[in-house]
Design a protein around this motif. Structure first.
Motif: not given
Length: 189
Positions: A64-77
């Motif tokens: 799953q991908r999205g615009e809201a940060p969640k602990v453990g998610s990867v921020m993709s630059f």
């Protein structure tokens, strides 16, 4: 073979040689040399390989991908001229709706790991499409703004590692060092 292709191949060989030497030198100093992609994969559980800029598209249909940060998610630059291979970092804590803490590698110091450093959403819409990230050499966020694709959700809890959990190894996972189709050279990401 034209000069550009020859120069690109020579540069790729030089980078690969340096990458093989860097872990040995880092091991002598008691630390491991990390690129952002393998480190993010290890700590987040998002099992994607390749240059960081490819992670967002590779995640489609797998995570799953999205615009809201969640602990453990990867921020993709996104990739930029300053960051041609993009960057990936794991969200280690949510501070507020516009600030998170990131854990990532190869940002402020080549091959170094940084834990719980500030990233601030500076986008006009508050949608995490642009961020500033703490940078050790300036001791703050600095002036650079980085475009972000969004967040890749691992579906599991992030792994908690200490520096001692990463043992130096000569077994390099070269799957994260891929020159793209335009013969661009790999860069720290």
């Amino acid at each position: 073979m034209n000069f550009r292709v020859l120069a690109a191949r020579f540069a790729l060989m030089a980078v690969c040689t340096l990458m093989m030497a860097a872990p040995q030198a880092a091991s002598a100093k008691g630390r491991t040399f990390w690129q952002c992609a393998p480190y993010a994969r290890e700590i987040s559980g998002v099992n994607i390989h390749g240059n960081a800029w490819t992670w967002w598209n590779q995640a489609a249909g797998r995570y799953q991908r999205g615009e809201a940060p969640k602990v453990g998610s990867v921020m993709s630059f996104q990739r930029t001229s300053k960051m041609p291979l993009g960057h990936v970092a794991m969200v280690s804590q949510i501070v507020s709706d516009r600030e998170v803490l990131l854990t990532h590698a190869n940002w402020s110091r080549a091959g170094g790991i940084e834990r719980n450093v500030r990233a601030v959403d500076v986008s006009a819409a508050g949608d995490w499409s642009e961020v500033k990230v703490w940078f050790a050499p300036v001791g703050g966020l600095g002036t650079s703004v980085y475009p972000v694709n969004g967040f890749i959700y691992s579906g599991g809890a992030p792994r908690d590692f200490d520096e001692d959990d990463f043992k130096p190894s000569l077994d390099l996972d070269m799957s994260d060092v891929i020159a793209d189709a335009k013969n661009e050279m790999p860069d720290a990401g």
